[in-house]
Design a protein around this motif. Sequence first.
Motif, PDB file in Angstrom:
ATOM      1  N   ALA A  12      51.928  -4.624  -8.595  1.00  0.00           N
ATOM      2  CA  ALA A  12      51.890  -4.532 -10.092  1.00  0.00           C
ATOM      3  C   ALA A  12      53.602  -4.090 -10.494  1.00  0.00           C
ATOM      4  N   ASP A  13      53.480  -4.751 -11.578  1.00  0.00           N
ATOM      5  CA  ASP A  13      55.047  -4.252 -12.168  1.00  0.00           C
ATOM      6  C   ASP A  13      54.985  -2.899 -13.160  1.00  0.00           C
ATOM      7  N   GLU A  14      54.014  -2.800 -13.850  1.00  0.00           N
ATOM      8  CA  GLU A  14      53.745  -1.633 -14.548  1.00  0.00           C
ATOM      9  C   GLU A  14      52.008  -1.184 -14.246  1.00  0.00           C
TER      10      GLU A  14
ATOM     11  N   MET B 177      58.607   3.427   0.386  1.00  0.00           N
ATOM     12  CA  MET B 177      57.358   3.871  -0.508  1.00  0.00           C
ATOM     13  C   MET B 177      56.487   2.568  -0.467  1.00  0.00           C
ATOM     14  N   LYS B 178      57.109   1.443  -0.289  1.00  0.00           N
ATOM     15  CA  LYS B 178      56.425   0.261  -0.559  1.00  0.00           C
ATOM     16  C   LYS B 178      55.693  -0.195   0.877  1.00  0.00           C
ATOM     17  N   GLN B 179      56.310   0.369   2.051  1.00  0.00           N
ATOM     18  CA  GLN B 179      55.650   0.127   3.228  1.00  0.00           C
ATOM     19  C   GLN B 179      54.494   0.989   3.594  1.00  0.00           C
TER      20      GLN B 179
ATOM     21  N   ILE C  83      50.715  -4.758 -15.896  1.00  0.00           N
ATOM     22  CA  ILE C  83      51.566  -5.839 -16.121  1.00  0.00           C
ATOM     23  C   ILE C  83      51.806  -6.475 -14.836  1.00  0.00           C
ATOM     24  N   LYS C  84      51.668  -7.692 -14.506  1.00  0.00           N
ATOM     25  CA  LYS C  84      51.831  -8.179 -13.256  1.00  0.00           C
ATOM     26  C   LYS C  84      52.667  -9.655 -13.572  1.00  0.00           C
ATOM     27  N   GLY C  85      53.187 -10.104 -12.831  1.00  0.00           N
ATOM     28  CA  GLY C  85      53.790 -11.615 -12.723  1.00  0.00           C
ATOM     29  C   GLY C  85      55.408 -11.424 -12.550  1.00  0.00           C
ATOM     30  N   GLY C  86      55.619 -10.478 -11.786  1.00  0.00           N
ATOM     31  CA  GLY C  86      57.139 -10.195 -11.574  1.00  0.00           C
ATOM     32  C   GLY C  86      57.526 -11.377 -10.560  1.00  0.00           C
ATOM     33  N   GLY C  87      56.624 -11.810  -9.658  1.00  0.00           N
ATOM     34  CA  GLY C  87      56.585 -13.019  -8.726  1.00  0.00           C
ATOM     35  C   GLY C  87      56.328 -14.265  -9.234  1.00  0.00           C
ATOM     36  N   ALA C  88      55.862 -14.214 -10.697  1.00  0.00           N
ATOM     37  CA  ALA C  88      55.422 -15.480 -11.402  1.00  0.00           C
ATOM     38  C   ALA C  88      54.123 -15.942 -10.640  1.00  0.00           C
ATOM     39  N   ALA C  89      53.434 -15.538 -10.259  1.00  0.00           N
ATOM     40  CA  ALA C  89      52.131 -15.420  -9.462  1.00  0.00           C
ATOM     41  C   ALA C  89      51.004 -15.093 -10.210  1.00  0.00           C
ATOM     42  N   HIS C  90      51.224 -14.590 -11.339  1.00  0.00           N
ATOM     43  CA  HIS C  90      49.964 -13.907 -12.029  1.00  0.00           C
ATOM     44  C   HIS C  90      48.785 -14.812 -12.313  1.00  0.00           C
TER      45      HIS C  90
ATOM     46  N   GLY D  36      47.130 -10.566  -2.405  1.00  0.00           N
ATOM     47  CA  GLY D  36      48.242 -10.382  -3.495  1.00  0.00           C
ATOM     48  C   GLY D  36      49.538 -11.058  -3.242  1.00  0.00           C
ATOM     49  N   THR D  37      50.356 -11.017  -4.213  1.00  0.00           N
ATOM     50  CA  THR D  37      51.856 -11.576  -4.092  1.00  0.00           C
ATOM     51  C   THR D  37      52.824 -10.443  -4.383  1.00  0.00           C
ATOM     52  N   GLY D  38      53.824 -10.508  -3.769  1.00  0.00           N
ATOM     53  CA  GLY D  38      55.176  -9.312  -3.814  1.00  0.00           C
ATOM     54  C   GLY D  38      55.592  -8.726  -2.628  1.00  0.00           C
ATOM     55  N   SER D  39      56.478  -7.893  -2.832  1.00  0.00           N
ATOM     56  CA  SER D  39      57.256  -7.186  -1.469  1.00  0.00           C
ATOM     57  C   SER D  39      56.163  -6.089  -1.141  1.00  0.00           C
ATOM     58  N   THR D  40      55.308  -5.409  -2.105  1.00  0.00           N
ATOM     59  CA  THR D  40      54.545  -4.142  -1.566  1.00  0.00           C
ATOM     60  C   THR D  40      53.257  -4.909  -0.869  1.00  0.00           C
ATOM     61  N   THR D  41      52.646  -5.863  -1.366  1.00  0.00           N
ATOM     62  CA  THR D  41      51.467  -6.445  -0.822  1.00  0.00           C
ATOM     63  C   THR D  41      51.876  -6.804   0.658  1.00  0.00           C
TER      64      THR D  41
ATOM     65  N   SER E   4      57.607   4.430  -9.166  1.00  0.00           N
ATOM     66  CA  SER E   4      58.433   3.812 -10.533  1.00  0.00           C
ATOM     67  C   SER E   4      57.723   2.793 -11.180  1.00  0.00           C
ATOM     68  N   LYS E   5      56.257   2.451 -10.814  1.00  0.00           N
ATOM     69  CA  LYS E   5      55.762   1.685 -11.596  1.00  0.00           C
ATOM     70  C   LYS E   5      54.637   2.165 -12.473  1.00  0.00           C
ATOM     71  N   LEU E   6      54.790   3.463 -12.355  1.00  0.00           N
ATOM     72  CA  LEU E   6      53.510   4.027 -13.471  1.00  0.00           C
ATOM     73  C   LEU E   6      54.247   4.318 -14.721  1.00  0.00           C
TER      74      LEU E   6
HETATM   75  C1  5RP Z   1      53.661 -11.115  -8.371  1.00  0.00           C
HETATM   76  C2  5RP Z   1      53.342  -9.806  -8.805  1.00  0.00           C
HETATM   77  C3  5RP Z   1      53.599  -8.752  -7.913  1.00  0.00           C
HETATM   78  O1  5RP Z   1      52.475  -8.108  -7.382  1.00  0.00           O
HETATM   79  C4  5RP Z   1      54.659  -7.569  -8.479  1.00  0.00           C
HETATM   80  O2  5RP Z   1      55.609  -8.334  -9.337  1.00  0.00           O
HETATM   81  C5  5RP Z   1      55.028  -6.502  -7.638  1.00  0.00           C
HETATM   82  O3  5RP Z   1      55.852  -6.886  -6.846  1.00  0.00           O
HETATM   83  P1  5RP Z   1      56.569  -5.901  -5.669  1.00  0.00           P
HETATM   84  O4  5RP Z   1      55.535  -5.240  -4.927  1.00  0.00           O
HETATM   85  O5  5RP Z   1      57.549  -6.833  -5.154  1.00  0.00           O
HETATM   86  O6  5RP Z   1      57.155  -4.803  -6.646  1.00  0.00           O
HETATM   87  O7  5RP Z   1      52.595  -9.689  -9.943  1.00  0.00           O
HETATM   88  O8  5RP Z   1      53.214 -11.998  -9.516  1.00  0.00           O
END
Ligand code: 5RP
Length: 235
Positions: free
Chosen positions: A91-93, A10-12, A101-108, A31-36, A128-130
Motif C-alpha cells: 500500500a502507499d498509505e 524493512m520491505k524485505q 491508498i493503493k495504485g503507486g504501481g498503477a495496478a489498483h 499483489g503488486t509492488g516492491s514489498t509484495t 513510512s506508509k502509516l
Molecule cells: C501497486 C500498489 C503497490 O502495492 C503500492 O504502490 C506499494 O508499493 P511498494 O511496496 O513498492 O511500496 O498499490 O499498484
Amino acid sequence: MAEMDPVKLMKQEVGRAAAARVESGTVLGLGTGSTTAFAVQFIGDRIAAGELTDIKGVPTSFQASVLAKKYGIPLTTLDEVDTIHLAIDGADEVDPQFNLIKGGGAAHTREKIVDGLAEKFIVVVDSSKLVDQLGSTFALPVEVLPMAIAPVTRALTALGGTVDLRMGIKKDGPVITDQGNMVLDVKFEAIAAPAELEATINNIPGVLENGLFVGLATEVLVGEVKDGQATVRSL
Ligand code: 5RP
C-alpha cells in the motif's frame, strides 16, 4: 559487506513475515509492488524447499505474473477458483482504520478485485506508509479510459483535487495500465470520508477504478528498522 538501504530492509523483512503466514493448500492473491515482490520471492523459496504444497496464485498485474513464474508459484485465474483464501499486497498509505491508498504501481484496479475477494487480506508496508489521514502524503491514483481523460480531469478538479496525468519512466508519454488505460494522480488536501470519495469518483463516467481501499484489509504488517535491526509488527 555494504549495509542494505533501511527501506529495502524493512520491505524485505515484512515480505518474509507475510510469506511465513502462508499455509499449504492456499489460493493466494499476489499483489503488486516492491514489498509484495519480496513476499512472492520468499513464498517461492518455501515451495522450493518443500515446506509449502498445493499453492495457487492469482496475480494482480503483469509484474505479479512475471515474479510468480520466476519464483515457481503456480498461477490460476478467477475463472478457475471460487475462493481466494489469502491476499498479500502493499500500500502507499494506511490509516488507523486499515483503509488504504493503493495504485503507486498503477495496478489498483486488478488489486481491488483480487484483494476484495480474499477471505483474509494482509497488507505489507514499511513504517513510512502509516498516516493519520489518507491523502496526507500520496496522491490518489485513478484509472481512466483514455478518451475520457479531459472530462474526468475536470470532474476531479471540481471535487477539489489537483490532477496530474501519470507519465512513464523509461517510456515517453503517459503510463498505460495492464488494461490499456491511463492514470490520473489526484492530490487532495486530506481525505476525511474515504468511502464516500471512493464511490463518488467511481461514479464519474470514464473512471475504471480509484486507489481507495476501504474496509478490505484484515491485518497490516509493518516493517521497521531501529539501530540497523529490522523488526515486523502486526497491527
Ligand atoms: C501497486 C500498489 C503497490 O502495492 C503500492 O504502490 C506499494 O508499493 P511498494 O511496496 O513498492 O511500496 O498499490 O499498484
